[in-house]
Each structure stands twice: as C-alpha cells, then as structure tokens.
Design an enzyme around this catalytic site. Structure first.
Site, PDB file in Angstrom:
ATOM      1  N   ASP A 286      26.366 -49.452  34.869  1.00 21.56           N
ATOM      2  CA  ASP A 286      27.093 -49.710  36.106  1.00 21.56           C
ATOM      3  C   ASP A 286      26.428 -49.026  37.296  1.00 21.56           C
ATOM      4  OD1 ASP A 286      29.129 -51.454  36.432  1.00 21.56           O
ATOM      5  OD2 ASP A 286      30.758 -49.999  36.365  1.00 21.56           O
TER       6      ASP A 286
ATOM      7  N   ASP B 211      35.546 -53.483  33.487  1.00 22.11           N
ATOM      8  CA  ASP B 211      36.232 -52.254  33.855  1.00 22.11           C
ATOM      9  C   ASP B 211      37.557 -52.099  33.117  1.00 22.11           C
ATOM     10  OD1 ASP B 211      34.152 -51.833  35.605  1.00 22.11           O
ATOM     11  OD2 ASP B 211      35.179 -52.795  37.274  1.00 22.11           O
TER      12      ASP B 211
END
Length: 532
Positions: free
Chosen positions: A380, A433
């Site tokens: 990420d 997420d």
C-alpha cells in the site's frame, strides 16, 4: 464459481481509501507560496445566466494570487460577463469595463499580467479559458515578488470557456456568480462508511466461527461413532487456508495486476472489470442469501435437497431459485450503474462478495496473518507514495480514480455519497482495506470459539476494536492531508496486528497463535468417552 471468487479476491487489495477532492486543489512544492502569491488553490462554482434565465453551472479553480472569493452563494453578486479585446487580455483593452467580469484566453503573457490589465480596466474579476480540457494551477512567475492584484482570477476548462464565448458572440447577455464553498471537516458519509466496513467484518467473522462450530460438531459425531476421520477435508466447507508462500505471491500478483491496470486503463478495460465484479458479486450475493435463508425452517428442505446439473454438479433447489434473482440484480446494476442511486447496488454486491471471500479464504495461524498483512502494508505504501518516483504520479490513486478511462473509477470499492459536501462526490473505501485485516479478525473469532473464550477474555473484541480505531485514524489523516489519497493499511495494520501480537505475548499464547492457530489440548467440543 469458487474459482471466480478466488480470482476476484486478487483484485480486492488494489484500491486505497481516498477522498473525492480533485487533485487540482492540493498544495504542492511545484507551486510554492510567496508574498502576494500565497492563496490556497480552491475550486470555484461558476453558475451562469443567459438573457436572465439560469443556465449551466461550471467549476473552475482559483489562482494563487488576488483576493479570495466569497464562500457562500447568497453573498456572491450576479455580474455581467464581457469578452476581452484583444481576446488574450495581454494589452490594454480598447474599452473600459465598468464593474464587469472579463473573459480572456490563456497564453501570450503571464496570468498576473492579464489580471493586472483587467484590474486597471475596471473589471471585477478575470476568467481565463484554459487551452486544455483539464484545469491548471495559476501561479506567479519565478521573477515576480510582492505581487499586488486587486481582483480574483479564475480558470475555466476549455469547453466551458468556449460555450461562454459563443454566447457572447451571438449577442446573448451572460451573467455569472463566483463563489467557493468550503468543504465540511467531516461528512456523515464517512461515519456510515466506517459502520459499513466494521459491520461487514463482524458478520463475516461470526459466519466463519459458525462454520468452525459445524465442523467441530461433525467431528464429534464421527469420533463417537468410531468412524475413520479425514482431518484434512473434514468440515472445510470449501474454505482455503493460505500459507506463507501464497501470502507473498498474493501481493506480488496484485502488484503486477495493478501495473497492468495502470498501463491499460481505458473505457473497455473498465467494462471488463465491471463484468468480473458482477460475476463475483453474483456468486457472493447468492452464497449469502442461500446461507441466510437456510437458517429458516421453511427453506431448510429446499437447501438440503440437491439436483445434478452439468458443469455445476450438485446444486440445491434453493440455489436454483436464488441464482436467477442474484444474476438479475447484478445485470441491472451494471446497466444502470451511472445513475445517482447505483452506489446502493454496488455496495450490496461488494459487501456480499467481501463476506463470501472472508468465508472461503482463511488465515490458519498468526504467522501467515503477519506475513500477509506486512506485505500488504508495504504494498500500500509503495504504490500510493513511492510509485511517484518512477511513474511521476501515484499509480494506486490513478487506478482508483479511473483516470484515462472515461469512467468514475473501478467498481471494486464501497462508496457513499457525501451528504453535506457542497462539491458532492463520494467517500470510498477499497475492498482490500476490509478484507485483508478482516482475515485476521475472523481468525481471532475462530480461535476464541475453539478455546471457548468469553467475549471479554477473547481476542476478537480487541482485534475488532483495533481495526475500528485504525480505520478512524485513516479518516482523520485523510482530512488532515487535504483529501490526498491515503493508504488505509498504513494505519490499520499496525493497530490490528500490533494489538494481536501484544495481547498474545502478554497472555503467553503467542507461540500457539503463531504456529498452530488453535488452542492446546483436545478440541473442547469433543467429549471423550472414559476408558472401559
């Protein structure tokens, strides 16, 4: 169809949580502030009236220099628009402008020169037509200092300026308003999105624990009957336990797919992703609905009676009834996905897909969970921040926005419209997420069940709380960073994984959690018979 869901899961980690503000208003080091040239870049609403009749509303961007604009519509006056003469606004106009807005083309001189000339001619503001479709940040020249400009300067995109210029050439009387409403620091949509993400993980975790309970009961019955037990396949319910190697490969493949999305991003490629999302969403919705209906007595018989169908194998009668409805729902969403309320259908399909993936894919122990989340954590950060060094823009943000595709972004995310934001847009969160930390939270719930832990004494409540706090910090960081794309796992992983590791160490169970993933001793649900 399970292979389809497994393939779709490779797409789930691609999208970060990021806001709806356009990149044009973000501050940067390329356009530094200095005296007289220190305004923040702001979006500007430009409603128009043609011959006294309200017409189109355009969106522009304010300059780094000049006075700031009104923030409320009721305080912004309707001002007549006139065309600069010459059109580029770089020389003194032939006529004076008495309290009018001036429309000028970009080019041939600096933005500050245009603004100064318009100011001296009596204009109340200058509106510059960009020579490109996108907007552009208007700043002072490098050799300019202590700039003093008395009127606002706003840039409009090329198509908007061309429309206004044509109206003026045709003799229409055009008037405008210029104002820049402020975004609220927090929108209710973010609260609902937080609740949606947390609730999805809770539902998936309890479903996973229920499957573990059914597997334990089945094992108990077989042991009591003295039957031979296949411990590897018993009660798996189609679940797949990932290992360390697959966890690393998972992130590597996701990175490759992300680069492919970035390079091949186009209208047709988005359409392919929509089709894949519909297939995975249909399977997820069908799985969730069938499982939910099977809990009721009225549907139990239909859910336990099977018929063989070529290619699909044994399928329950309940699945045969539910599947066409789910397919119809997905097709309707795909057809009408550009309508204002289409986000509801997208969220329903997305939540069902996430819950199903969390049911199929499982983390067997804390070691695998740590490797997976650590790799996703680095993934990420790299693709949101570090990728700018190689690609000159954030690859993750470009893919999430759907740039160069003509669409509003890829469908693999949950979103809710910003309810009190004058600029509209959506608050969004990527599937990854939710699903990646959700794998660890679901593991904690299964462990608590096998260890017969109470709610407070277990790991689930702590892992779930840590996830909620991590996601909350993500929202706070997003607002503090002026809407810049934020990798949610940057905040969620330390909270969730750190809490689990610390609590396991404190309780002296870290070794068991790390390697075995199940409590020591025989299964608590198997009642061993005393020796005769």
């Amino acid at each position: 169809m399970e292979l389809c869901v497994a393939f779709m899961s490779l797409l789930l980690v691609l999208i970060p949580r990021f806001g709806s503000a356009g990149d044009i208003v973000h501050q940067d080091d390329i356009a530094p502030k200095r005296p007289g040239c220190e305004n923040n870049f702001v979006l500007v609403k430009v409603p128009t009236w043609v011959d006294g009749v309200e017409d189109v509303e355009y969106v522009g961007v304010g300059a780094r220099f000049g006075p700031t604009l009104e923030s409320k519509e009721k305080h912004a006056n309707h001002i007549k628009l006139a065309m600069a003469d010459p059109p580029d606004g770089c020389t003194v106009p032939k006529n004076k402008f008495s309290g009018e807005f001036i429309l000028a083309h970009r080019g041939n001189c600096s933005f500050t020169t245009k603004a100064n000339i318009a100011d001296d001619a009596g204009a109340l503001a200058i509106i510059i037509i960009n020579n490109q479709t996108e907007l552009f940040k208007m700043v002072c020249e490098t050799n300019e200092s202590d700039v003093v400009i008395g009127i606002p300067t706003v840039m409009l995109p090329q198509y908007a300026g061309a429309n206004l210029e044509n109206l003026l050439k045709n003799g229409s009387m055009v008037s405008l308003q210029l104002y820049s409403p402020r975004r609220p620091p927090v929108d209710v949509a973010e609260v609902f999105l937080w609740l949606m993400a947390v609730s999805t993980i809770i539902c998936a975790s309890y479903w996973s624990a229920r499957s573990a309970k059914e597997a334990a009961i089945e094992l108990d019955k077989l042991l009591k009957d003295g039957s031979d037990v296949d411990m590897d396949g018993l009660g798996s319910n189609g679940a797949v336990d990932i290992n360390v190697t697959s966890a690393i490969l998972f992130v590597v493949i996701a990175s490759c797919f992300l680069v492919m999305l970035y390079k091949l991003m186009s209208f047709w490629f988005i359409e392919v992703l929509v089709v894949l999302f519909c297939i995975g969403g249909t399977e997820g919705l069908q799985t969730c609905v069938v499982s939910l209906l099977s809990c009721f007595r009225r549907f139990q018989r239909a859910g336990e009676t099977f018929v063989k169908i070529p290619f699909f194998g044994a399928v329950s009668y309940l699945t045969l009834v539910v599947s066409p409805l789910c397919i119809t729902f997905s097709v309707l969403w795909a057809v009408y996905r550009r309508y204002s309320l289409a986000w509801i259908g997208q969220d329903i399909l997305g939540i069902a897909l996430i819950i199903t993936v969390l049911q199929i894919v499982r983390v067997p122990n804390l070691k695998v969970g740590t490797v997976l989340l650590s790799c996703a954590f680095l993934y990420d950060i790299f693709w949101v921040f570090v990728s700018k060094l190689w690609f000159r823009e954030s690859v993750m943000v470009v893919v999430a926005r759907g740039d160069k595709s003509g669409e509003d972004g890829i469908p693999m995310l949950l979103k809710i419209p910003r309810m009190f934001d004058p600029w509209g847009g959506f608050s969004i969160i990527g599937f990854g997420d939710i699903i990646l930390p959700g794998l660890l939270v679901a593991f904690s719930q299964r462990y608590d069940f096998l260890a017969r832990r109470s709610f407070r004494a277990g790991y689930f409540v702590w892992a779930m709380t840590a996830y909620g706090l991590g996601l909350l910090i993500t929202y706070i960081a997003l607002n503090m960073m002026d809407g810049h794309g934020q990798p949610a796992l940057l905040y969620i992983v330390p909270f969730t994984l750190g809490t689990f590791l610390t609590l396991g160490k404190k309780r002296g169970e870290l070794k068991t959690l790390w390697s075995k993933g199940a409590p020591e001793g025989p299964c608590n649900h198997v009642q061993l018979q005393p020796a005769q």
